[in-house]
Write a protein that holds these residues in place. Sequence first.
Motif, short mmCIF file in Angstrom:
data_model
loop_
_atom_site.label_atom_id
_atom_site.label_comp_id
_atom_site.label_asym_id
_atom_site.label_seq_id
_atom_site.Cartn_x
_atom_site.Cartn_y
_atom_site.Cartn_z
N LEU A 3 47.04 36.81 47.25
CA LEU A 3 45.85 35.92 46.88
C LEU A 3 46.35 34.76 45.74
CD1 LEU A 3 45.28 37.01 43.59
CD2 LEU A 3 44.26 38.74 44.85
N GLU A 4 45.62 33.76 45.49
CA GLU A 4 46.00 32.68 44.62
C GLU A 4 45.81 33.12 43.34
OE1 GLU A 4 44.23 28.31 43.20
OE2 GLU A 4 43.41 29.31 44.94
N PRO A 5 46.63 32.94 42.51
CA PRO A 5 46.51 33.72 41.20
C PRO A 5 45.35 33.04 40.25
CG PRO A 5 48.79 33.17 41.47
CD PRO A 5 48.02 32.54 42.55
N VAL A 6 44.47 33.99 39.55
CA VAL A 6 43.25 33.53 38.86
C VAL A 6 43.91 32.79 37.54
CG1 VAL A 6 41.54 34.17 37.40
CG2 VAL A 6 41.65 35.14 39.79
N ARG A 7 43.38 31.60 37.23
CA ARG A 7 43.96 30.90 36.17
C ARG A 7 42.74 31.38 34.96
NH1 ARG A 7 43.28 27.58 40.30
NH2 ARG A 7 41.21 26.53 39.22
N TRP A 8 43.69 31.98 33.94
CA TRP A 8 43.22 32.42 32.57
C TRP A 8 43.11 31.64 31.63
CZ3 TRP A 8 40.65 37.32 32.44
CH2 TRP A 8 40.73 38.34 33.42
N GLY A 9 41.89 31.64 30.69
CA GLY A 9 41.99 31.15 29.44
C GLY A 9 41.71 32.36 28.41
N LEU A 118 29.35 35.19 38.95
CA LEU A 118 30.37 35.35 38.10
C LEU A 118 30.67 36.91 37.88
CD1 LEU A 118 29.32 32.72 35.41
CD2 LEU A 118 31.03 32.71 37.05
N LYS A 119 32.01 37.16 37.75
CA LYS A 119 32.25 38.59 37.18
C LYS A 119 32.33 38.74 35.84
CE LYS A 119 33.10 40.15 41.68
NZ LYS A 119 32.23 40.98 42.13
N VAL A 298 37.64 38.85 41.23
CA VAL A 298 37.18 37.40 41.36
C VAL A 298 37.44 36.78 42.41
CG1 VAL A 298 37.81 35.24 40.32
CG2 VAL A 298 37.68 37.18 38.87
N ARG A 299 38.47 37.22 43.43
CA ARG A 299 38.98 36.50 44.60
C ARG A 299 38.15 37.25 46.00
NH1 ARG A 299 40.14 32.50 42.38
NH2 ARG A 299 42.16 31.81 41.95
N GLY A 300 37.31 38.21 45.65
CA GLY A 300 36.49 38.73 46.72
C GLY A 300 37.03 39.99 47.11
N PHE A 305 36.03 47.80 39.89
CA PHE A 305 35.32 46.96 39.09
C PHE A 305 34.11 47.81 38.34
CE2 PHE A 305 32.26 43.62 38.48
CZ PHE A 305 33.00 42.87 37.26
N TYR A 306 33.91 47.22 37.09
CA TYR A 306 32.83 47.93 36.35
C TYR A 306 32.01 46.81 35.52
CZ TYR A 306 36.14 51.72 37.47
OH TYR A 306 36.81 52.51 38.09
N GLY A 307 30.87 46.49 36.10
CA GLY A 307 30.28 45.27 35.61
C GLY A 307 29.39 45.50 34.39
#
Length: 352
Positions: A3-9, A118-119, A298-300, A305-307
């Motif tokens: 998967l494409e890496p998620v870009r974090w701030g 949004l997650k 995030v990538r589906g 996952f715990y929302g």
Amino acid sequence: MTLEPVRWGILGAARIAEGAVLPGMTRSPACAPVALAARDETRARAMADKFGIPNAYGSYEALLADPEVEAVYVALPNHLHVEWVANAAAAGKHVLVEKPIALTRADLAALEGLDPSLKVAEAFMVRHQPRWQALRAKIASGEHGAPRTVSSLLSFMMTNADDFRTRPEWGGGAIYDLGCYTAMAARFVFGREPERAFATCARDARGIDMFSSVILDFGAGCHAIFSVSLAEASSQSLQVVCERAFIELPKAYVPSRTEPNLIHVDLSADHAKSDLATLSFDALDQYEAEVTNFARAVRGEDAPFYGLDDARANMACVDAIFASAASGGWAKVDPARPTSAMPPARAGSSGT
């Protein structure tokens, strides 16, 4: 992992970001930290350089305006969590927020109506351990009968007088720092919400609880019993007593990163005997596991996952714990409705 890496701030140049979350992100093939913000831009730049993060900002607003940032990790003091989760979501970012997500269940009203695409999750890294996932699967299988009792100890000796955990208006104290973990652990094991709580808290002159003991009643004779403290030697235990097994996780909350992590299962029905089996799991960085699973969600992808619903339920436990400690009696746990109990009064905002 393809998967494409998620870009974090990262919002906040906090110790937890520097010592745990950012090392996990840099090791995870699913994550790419690209920005970091602090109120002090010099401090932000220094931490960003340490981890090879290209962008550093002197305001949280500037980071949220960065179009490269897809997901935000909120590493701010407890009393700022809800505000900056809401701001990050309003900017279209997925959000992983340090625990506790709020100071009361009522605070989470500010997060109603967020974009459902949004997650948003509370950062309890322990439940991303393969060992904790295996514990849940073992209990769900019914092979040892139903869980009846969960017990836990979680403590350390806080020696820094300036630690944010010493400030009641910032969400200081043992329940906010440690009890949210042990409440979550009980809910994780039983797989349902408690009905009521009974608690006692020993507070210091500042008004924070330094030692607290809690019973959570899950109904049908099922109890969770835990003690948490900021003024004792380091301890971290989790035991589950099922109808036909005693299950123990050594080093339950902070597992070894260099040695195997274990689950002990004792099937003996006789106190004088032991019928012990040990399950072994590879050493791991649970923060890397947490951010990897969040990125996969995030990538589906199908990942633990715990929302927000889970976060609301855990805060309802915290509310009831404080309500019981204040009243001296049992307090109802109602995830759907905030209680009227309030922890020590809060003051104005400040950040890292």
